[in-house]
Enzyme design. Structure first.
Site, PDB file in Angstrom:
ATOM      1  N   ALA A 192      57.070  36.879  48.579  1.00  0.00           N
ATOM      2  CA  ALA A 192      56.430  37.771  47.614  1.00  0.00           C
ATOM      3  C   ALA A 192      54.943  37.798  47.895  1.00  0.00           C
ATOM      4  O   ALA A 192      54.362  36.801  48.335  1.00  0.00           O
ATOM      5  CB  ALA A 192      56.684  37.302  46.175  1.00  0.00           C
TER       6      ALA A 192
ATOM      7  N   ALA B  23      51.333  39.333  46.046  1.00  0.00           N
ATOM      8  CA  ALA B  23      50.818  39.979  44.840  1.00  0.00           C
ATOM      9  C   ALA B  23      49.329  40.233  44.967  1.00  0.00           C
ATOM     10  O   ALA B  23      48.818  40.431  46.065  1.00  0.00           O
ATOM     11  CB  ALA B  23      51.146  39.121  43.615  1.00  0.00           C
ATOM     12  N   SER B  24      48.625  40.201  43.843  1.00  0.00           N
ATOM     13  CA  SER B  24      47.254  40.697  43.825  1.00  0.00           C
ATOM     14  C   SER B  24      46.235  39.777  44.496  1.00  0.00           C
ATOM     15  O   SER B  24      45.344  40.243  45.184  1.00  0.00           O
ATOM     16  CB  SER B  24      46.820  40.961  42.381  1.00  0.00           C
ATOM     17  OG  SER B  24      47.016  39.802  41.598  1.00  0.00           O
ATOM     18  N   ILE B  25      46.345  38.455  44.301  1.00  0.00           N
ATOM     19  CA  ILE B  25      45.342  37.566  44.890  1.00  0.00           C
ATOM     20  C   ILE B  25      45.960  36.486  45.763  1.00  0.00           C
ATOM     21  O   ILE B  25      45.247  35.632  46.289  1.00  0.00           O
ATOM     22  CB  ILE B  25      44.460  36.903  43.805  1.00  0.00           C
ATOM     23  CG1 ILE B  25      45.290  36.042  42.858  1.00  0.00           C
ATOM     24  CG2 ILE B  25      43.678  37.957  43.043  1.00  0.00           C
ATOM     25  CD1 ILE B  25      44.452  35.262  41.851  1.00  0.00           C
TER      26      ILE B  25
ATOM     27  N   GLN C  46      49.943  35.109  47.993  1.00  0.00           N
ATOM     28  CA  GLN C  46      51.326  35.380  48.350  1.00  0.00           C
ATOM     29  C   GLN C  46      52.105  34.076  48.348  1.00  0.00           C
ATOM     30  O   GLN C  46      51.537  32.986  48.416  1.00  0.00           O
ATOM     31  CB  GLN C  46      51.424  36.077  49.700  1.00  0.00           C
ATOM     32  CG  GLN C  46      50.951  35.278  50.890  1.00  0.00           C
ATOM     33  CD  GLN C  46      50.922  36.138  52.159  1.00  0.00           C
ATOM     34  OE1 GLN C  46      50.521  37.305  52.134  1.00  0.00           O
ATOM     35  NE2 GLN C  46      51.331  35.555  53.281  1.00  0.00           N
ATOM     36  N   VAL C  47      53.427  34.191  48.262  1.00  0.00           N
ATOM     37  CA  VAL C  47      54.294  33.030  48.074  1.00  0.00           C
ATOM     38  C   VAL C  47      55.189  32.832  49.300  1.00  0.00           C
ATOM     39  O   VAL C  47      55.773  33.791  49.818  1.00  0.00           O
ATOM     40  CB  VAL C  47      55.166  33.195  46.812  1.00  0.00           C
ATOM     41  CG1 VAL C  47      56.114  32.002  46.653  1.00  0.00           C
ATOM     42  CG2 VAL C  47      54.283  33.342  45.575  1.00  0.00           C
TER      43      VAL C  47
ATOM     44  N   LYS D 207      52.264  28.963  46.847  1.00  0.00           N
ATOM     45  CA  LYS D 207      51.416  30.136  46.620  1.00  0.00           C
ATOM     46  C   LYS D 207      50.068  29.905  47.284  1.00  0.00           C
ATOM     47  O   LYS D 207      49.385  28.912  47.020  1.00  0.00           O
ATOM     48  CB  LYS D 207      51.237  30.418  45.125  1.00  0.00           C
ATOM     49  CG  LYS D 207      50.438  31.697  44.870  1.00  0.00           C
ATOM     50  CD  LYS D 207      50.661  32.261  43.469  1.00  0.00           C
ATOM     51  CE  LYS D 207      49.979  31.479  42.395  1.00  0.00           C
ATOM     52  NZ  LYS D 207      49.954  32.208  41.105  1.00  0.00           N
TER      53      LYS D 207
ATOM     54  N   ASP E  50      50.277  37.850  31.285  1.00  0.00           N
ATOM     55  CA  ASP E  50      50.489  38.790  32.392  1.00  0.00           C
ATOM     56  C   ASP E  50      51.944  39.255  32.382  1.00  0.00           C
ATOM     57  O   ASP E  50      52.727  38.919  33.274  1.00  0.00           O
ATOM     58  CB  ASP E  50      50.149  38.110  33.722  1.00  0.00           C
ATOM     59  CG  ASP E  50      49.960  39.120  34.853  1.00  0.00           C
ATOM     60  OD1 ASP E  50      50.047  40.338  34.586  1.00  0.00           O
ATOM     61  OD2 ASP E  50      49.734  38.699  35.992  1.00  0.00           O
TER      62      ASP E  50
END
Length: 436
Positions: free
Chosen positions: A131, A133-135, A137-138, A152, A281
């Site tokens: 995954a 995302a905004s700031i 990744q995993v 992360k 969130d």
């Protein structure tokens, strides 16, 4: 020119292309009208092309643009039905994924934060992210103790990129009225900017997640993964399987939708009471429905800290409103600062303004739908409506701002889920003042 400035220029150019693209499509639309193409077809085509460009650009960026797109995607359910077709697929993509960063960059962050022998911490490490995302990744990995873990990793330069994107998006706020004429994104951008520091600190996120995991340990409704390690830019937690809420929104059964909605409401109202924290969130990418029926929750970078739980006046005034006590509601709203002392308003008008919004908890069971949310959005945002004129006289105290936004975002997800449940019972159990 170094890589970082070059990337910054590229990001700014992509964002700057949005209004230029809109102007070009508007000119195209004018030309088609001159040649006789039906106005409604032209408008629909412009909306579709604008949506595709808007969310394509946001999806290509990380930092603030991606985070903004994810936050905005929650409100997809409030858009008029004739507009949602072009937007829905693009919006949903923003809830789950963003383009990954090069693996060399991932390894450098891991080496900087965990030490040059970071690989010894893991029996296995998958270089392909699961995954993004905004700031950050995993990556999926097997920890040295044999446990499946999620790693992360924060993007290098995420902080400056986040601030730069949000500043740029604030200047382009008018563009987003393409989505809905009355849509004002500036408050959302301002709030995201205010949370930057906390979200960039994975150590703080680790502490928050530990507190939530402890509060919900052995719970039969909510599951929070265990934290193994947290540094400034790397967070290692227990791996979480399950069906993403975005998938349930797209293809879930009625049973899955209803259960996911009930669990989200339970998290929203119980976490402040149990952990003194509100998960702030609520976009679908942060939730999984587990096989045993629990709601798995991830990403605790954005939280509202409520050591005393949700404010008691919320429950008390909601109860008075449902009981029809107009004078009691007005008095309480004045005490809390929602109605300024200098403003003269009719108590019954205030009650009539609130009751439609409270419909979901005025009955034993309620199904959240897109049509219900659109109806309420129209009633409250139409400049010609009595509700809109009354709303202009009201105030949202700063202490309630985060609670209001998170509640609204959660409702947006419930409407995307089309979820039916006994939400009143959740409030009776967890919201102070509601059941008294």
């Amino acid at each position: 020119m170094t890589d970082i400035p070059r990337r910054a220029v590229s990001r700014t150019a992509k964002l700057a292309s949005l209004p230029l693209g809109l102007a070009g499509r508007a000119a195209l639309g004018l030309g088609k009208r001159v040649t006789g193409t039906a106005a409604d077809l032209v408008s629909a085509e412009i909306q579709q092309r604008t949506a595709e460009q808007l969310f394509s650009v946001l999806g290509q960026l990380k930092g603030g643009a991606m985070k903004f797109g994810q936050a905005l995607s929650v409100f997809e359910a409030a858009l008029p039905e004739h507009m949602t077709g072009p937007y829905r697929a693009a919006l949903t993509k923003l809830q789950e994924a963003a383009p990954p960063m090069p693996i060399a960059s991932v390894h450098k962050v891991l080496a900087d934060d965990l030490g040059p022998r970071w690989k010894r911490r893991f029996a296995e490490f998958d270089d392909t992210p699961t995954a993004a995302a905004s700031i950050g990744q995993v990556h999926r990995a097997v920890y040295h103790n044999g446990m499946q873990v999620a790693v992360k990793v924060q993007y290098p330069g995420a902080g400056p990129a986040l601030i730069s994107d949000l500043n740029q998006l604030g200047r382009l706020a008018n563009l987003f009225r393409v989505l809905q004429p009355g849509l004002d994104v500036k408050p959302l951008v301002n709030e995201l900017r205010a949370r930057v520091t906390e979200e960039l600190d994975y150590k703080l996120e680790a502490d928050t997640q530990k507190a939530m995991a402890k509060a919900f340990a052995h719970d039969d409704e909510i599951f929070v993964p265990k934290v193994y390690s947290g540094s400034e830019r790397v967070l290692i937690t227990e791996w979480l399987d399950g069906t993403p809420l975005a998938e349930i929104i797209a293809n879930g059964t009625e049973e899955q939708r209803d259960l996911a909605g009930l669990r989200m409401a339970t998290l929203h109202f119980s976490a402040p009471a149990r952990a003194g924290l509100l998960h702030a969130d609520p976009h679908p990418g942060n939730f999984r429905l587990l096989d045993d029926g629990r709601l798995g929750v991830i990403d605790f970078g954005a939280v509202s800290r409520l050591p005393d739980g949700l404010p008691e006046p919320i429950g008390r005034l909601t109860r008075l409103a449902l009981a029809g006590d107009a004078d009691g509601v007005l008095s309480g709203l004045r005490d809390e600062g929602f109605v300024p002392r200098s403003v003269d308003v009719d108590a019954q008008a205030i009650l009539d303004y609130l009751l439609p919004v409270l419909e979901p908890i005025g009955v034993d069971e309620f199904r959240f739908t897109r049509s219900w949310l659109r109806s309420e959005a129209t009633r409250l945002a139409n400049p010609r409506s009595d509700a809109y004129q009354l709303g202009k006289k009201l105030n949202l105290p700063a202490s309630y701002l985060m609670i209001y936004r998170v509640t609204l975002g959660s409702i947006g997800v419930l409407c995307q889920l089309n979820a039916k449940a006994g939400y009143r019972g959740v409030l009776e159990r967890w919201l102070p003042g509601f059941a008294d």
